[in-house]
Write a protein that holds these residues in place. Structure first.
Motif, PDB file in Angstrom:
ATOM      1  N   VAL A  64       1.242  -1.342  -0.155  1.00 38.61           N
ATOM      2  CA  VAL A  64      -0.026   0.179  -0.276  1.00 38.61           C
ATOM      3  C   VAL A  64       1.015   1.081  -0.147  1.00 38.61           C
ATOM      4  O   VAL A  64       1.781   1.296   1.069  1.00 38.61           O
ATOM      5  N   MET A  65       0.610   2.314  -1.028  1.00 34.64           N
ATOM      6  CA  MET A  65       1.226   3.356  -0.701  1.00 34.64           C
ATOM      7  C   MET A  65       0.363   4.532  -0.300  1.00 34.64           C
ATOM      8  O   MET A  65      -1.057   4.260  -0.532  1.00 34.64           O
ATOM      9  N   THR A  66       0.392   5.431   0.715  1.00 36.99           N
ATOM     10  CA  THR A  66      -0.298   6.099   1.115  1.00 36.99           C
ATOM     11  C   THR A  66       0.335   7.305   1.271  1.00 36.99           C
ATOM     12  O   THR A  66       0.095   8.341  -0.261  1.00 36.99           O
ATOM     13  N   THR A  67       1.327   8.290   2.093  1.00 41.02           N
ATOM     14  CA  THR A  67       2.318   9.983   1.535  1.00 41.02           C
ATOM     15  C   THR A  67       3.084   8.926   0.378  1.00 41.02           C
ATOM     16  O   THR A  67       3.906   9.479  -0.455  1.00 41.02           O
ATOM     17  N   GLY A  68       4.182   8.060   0.501  1.00 40.18           N
ATOM     18  CA  GLY A  68       5.265   7.932  -0.253  1.00 40.18           C
ATOM     19  C   GLY A  68       6.351   7.882   0.427  1.00 40.18           C
ATOM     20  O   GLY A  68       7.258   7.427  -0.510  1.00 40.18           O
ATOM     21  N   ALA A  69       6.724   8.117   1.415  1.00 41.05           N
ATOM     22  CA  ALA A  69       7.417   8.276   2.247  1.00 41.05           C
ATOM     23  C   ALA A  69       8.172   7.309   2.243  1.00 41.05           C
ATOM     24  O   ALA A  69       9.291   7.147   2.050  1.00 41.05           O
ATOM     25  N   THR A  70       7.960   5.975   2.531  1.00 44.62           N
ATOM     26  CA  THR A  70       8.525   4.452   3.076  1.00 44.62           C
ATOM     27  C   THR A  70       9.478   4.048   0.432  1.00 44.62           C
ATOM     28  O   THR A  70      10.396   4.244   1.539  1.00 44.62           O
ATOM     29  N   LEU A  71       8.675   4.482   0.488  1.00 42.54           N
ATOM     30  CA  LEU A  71       8.727   4.193  -1.147  1.00 42.54           C
ATOM     31  C   LEU A  71      10.371   5.383  -1.296  1.00 42.54           C
ATOM     32  O   LEU A  71      10.732   5.430  -2.007  1.00 42.54           O
ATOM     33  N   SER A  72       9.828   6.876  -0.710  1.00 43.54           N
ATOM     34  CA  SER A  72      11.287   7.129  -1.243  1.00 43.54           C
ATOM     35  C   SER A  72      12.577   7.216  -1.036  1.00 43.54           C
ATOM     36  O   SER A  72      13.304   7.645  -1.090  1.00 43.54           O
ATOM     37  N   ALA A  73      12.297   6.646   0.537  1.00 46.10           N
ATOM     38  CA  ALA A  73      13.476   6.231   1.349  1.00 46.10           C
ATOM     39  C   ALA A  73      14.259   5.692   0.740  1.00 46.10           C
ATOM     40  O   ALA A  73      15.166   5.643   0.754  1.00 46.10           O
ATOM     41  N   ALA A  74      13.452   4.245   0.505  1.00 41.52           N
ATOM     42  CA  ALA A  74      13.787   3.294  -0.498  1.00 41.52           C
ATOM     43  C   ALA A  74      14.027   3.510  -1.717  1.00 41.52           C
ATOM     44  O   ALA A  74      15.364   3.323  -1.930  1.00 41.52           O
ATOM     45  N   THR A  75      13.941   4.296  -2.287  1.00 42.13           N
ATOM     46  CA  THR A  75      14.415   5.401  -3.463  1.00 42.13           C
ATOM     47  C   THR A  75      15.417   6.158  -3.076  1.00 42.13           C
ATOM     48  O   THR A  75      16.263   5.190  -4.129  1.00 42.13           O
ATOM     49  N   GLU A  76      15.927   6.611  -1.922  1.00 40.47           N
ATOM     50  CA  GLU A  76      17.121   7.326  -2.065  1.00 40.47           C
ATOM     51  C   GLU A  76      18.378   6.363  -1.817  1.00 40.47           C
ATOM     52  O   GLU A  76      19.166   6.778  -2.836  1.00 40.47           O
ATOM     53  N   ALA A  77      17.593   5.436  -0.635  1.00 47.96           N
ATOM     54  CA  ALA A  77      18.805   3.970  -0.832  1.00 47.96           C
ATOM     55  C   ALA A  77      19.507   4.197  -2.089  1.00 47.96           C
ATOM     56  O   ALA A  77      20.788   3.669  -1.998  1.00 47.96           O
ATOM     57  N   CYS A  78      18.657   3.468  -2.552  1.00 41.29           N
ATOM     58  CA  CYS A  78      18.877   2.610  -4.423  1.00 41.29           C
ATOM     59  C   CYS A  78      20.046   3.873  -5.331  1.00 41.29           C
ATOM     60  O   CYS A  78      20.421   3.581  -6.136  1.00 41.29           O
ATOM     61  N   TYR A  79      19.377   4.783  -4.788  1.00 37.30           N
ATOM     62  CA  TYR A  79      20.294   6.141  -5.943  1.00 37.30           C
ATOM     63  C   TYR A  79      21.274   6.336  -5.206  1.00 37.30           C
ATOM     64  O   TYR A  79      22.807   6.903  -6.320  1.00 37.30           O
ATOM     65  N   LEU A  80      22.240   5.614  -4.426  1.00 40.46           N
ATOM     66  CA  LEU A  80      23.204   6.273  -3.702  1.00 40.46           C
ATOM     67  C   LEU A  80      24.286   4.776  -4.366  1.00 40.46           C
ATOM     68  O   LEU A  80      25.399   5.161  -4.278  1.00 40.46           O
ATOM     69  N   TYR A  81      23.757   3.492  -4.784  1.00 43.16           N
ATOM     70  CA  TYR A  81      24.640   3.297  -6.244  1.00 43.16           C
ATOM     71  C   TYR A  81      24.297   3.550  -7.364  1.00 43.16           C
ATOM     72  O   TYR A  81      24.457   2.217  -8.162  1.00 43.16           O
ATOM     73  N   ASP A  82      24.587   4.367  -7.880  1.00 41.76           N
ATOM     74  CA  ASP A  82      24.057   4.295  -9.006  1.00 41.76           C
ATOM     75  C   ASP A  82      22.933   3.380  -9.855  1.00 41.76           C
ATOM     76  O   ASP A  82      24.139   2.735 -10.871  1.00 41.76           O
ATOM     77  N   VAL A  83      22.474   3.874  -9.936  1.00 38.92           N
ATOM     78  CA  VAL A  83      21.516   2.480 -10.067  1.00 38.92           C
ATOM     79  C   VAL A  83      20.683   3.593 -11.304  1.00 38.92           C
ATOM     80  O   VAL A  83      20.741   4.526 -11.341  1.00 38.92           O
ATOM     81  N   ALA A  84      20.330   2.502 -12.726  1.00 41.28           N
ATOM     82  CA  ALA A  84      20.056   3.281 -13.525  1.00 41.28           C
ATOM     83  C   ALA A  84      18.508   4.301 -13.244  1.00 41.28           C
ATOM     84  O   ALA A  84      18.290   5.346 -14.002  1.00 41.28           O
ATOM     85  N   SER A  85      17.218   3.880 -12.892  1.00 42.76           N
ATOM     86  CA  SER A  85      16.119   3.767 -12.291  1.00 42.76           C
ATOM     87  C   SER A  85      15.749   3.503 -11.456  1.00 42.76           C
ATOM     88  O   SER A  85      16.010   2.157 -11.492  1.00 42.76           O
TER      89      SER A  85
END
Length: 243
Positions: free
Chosen positions: A209-230
């Motif tokens: 479930v997505m409510t505000t998206g804060a958890t998914l945002s934190a997970a996305t930020e963690a991924c971007y630290l390691y040069d993911v494409a998207s």
């Protein structure tokens, strides 16, 4: 193939499929009877490309809702299968708290169809993680069940332990976006064993479930630290903005 098909037909005859929501016998493998299907609020038509919320009208271009224009998401695109209400809410509650893994199995094709408009090439599928203390208490991560079945249906690479919770957060229900973001700071990280794997890859994060998206945002930020494409995200349901 013939004898296998015959056995499957016999099994369906002796043990007819039941609706995942109400238990009524159904034909086919959709998982829901027609009544429960209608009450589950499948999202169709024009949606916000950033958060998956339904939008009025029609368009041949990717559209962004006002909320996402005001506060842009850090992921590339998102989609949701249901609105989080009525029949869909019941299904997710039972998946999450009643150990009904068969709901996640049925959700594999639903999620694949949901993801299709934003599906990247050669995606790496990963669930939003639970903290180990919560995982021990619940015994399973419903998001991992969903990501497993999505990957199995689409024949994608699945990495269930790509992300980990580095600190336990309290239940976030009832908190606003700012409060959730504060609790989630540095709460999710890429598993150290997976950092080479994600470089240059398109990641698809899966949640229930997505409510505000804060958890998914934190997970996305963690991924971007390691040069993911998207990073793209898909969730079984999203809270309607007026709920």
């Amino acid at each position: 193939m013939g004898w296998r098909a015959g056995i499957q037909t016999l099994v369906r005859t002796v043990y007819p499929s039941a609706c995942l929501s109400c238990g009524t016998n159904i034909d086919g493998d959709t998982g829901l009877c027609s009544k429960c299907w209608l009450s589950s609020h499948f999202i169709a038509g024009l949606v916000c490309n950033s958060c998956g919320c339904p939008l009025p009208g029609a368009s041949s271009h990717d559209e962004i809702c006002d909320a996402c224009l005001h506060s842009p998401r850090n992921w590339t695109a998102a989609r949701a299968t249901f609105l989080y209400r009525d029949g869909a809410k019941k299904l997710i509650w039972e998946l999450k708290y009643s150990d009904r893994a068969e709901i996640a199995t049925a959700a594999g094709p639903w999620l694949l169809k949901t993801l299709q408009p934003i599906l990247p090439e050669n995606p790496l599928i990963a669930p939003v993680p639970l903290h180990w203390t919560r995982l021990m208490k619940r015994r399973y991560n419903q998001s991992e069940l969903l990501s497993h079945n999505l990957a199995l249906t689409g024949r994608f690479e699945h990495v269930p332990d790509l992300l980990k919770r580095t600190k336990r957060t309290p239940p976030l229900f009832g908190l606003n976006m700012e409060e959730r973001e504060l609790w989630l700071q540095n709460a999710i990280a890429v598993n150290s064993k997976m950092r080479r794997l994600v470089k240059g890859r398109h990641i698809v994060l899966v949640d229930d479930v997505m409510t505000t998206g804060a958890t998914l945002s934190a997970a996305t930020e963690a991924c971007y630290l390691y040069d993911v494409a998207s990073v793209r995200v898909v969730f079984l349901a999203r809270a309607a903005k007026n709920d």
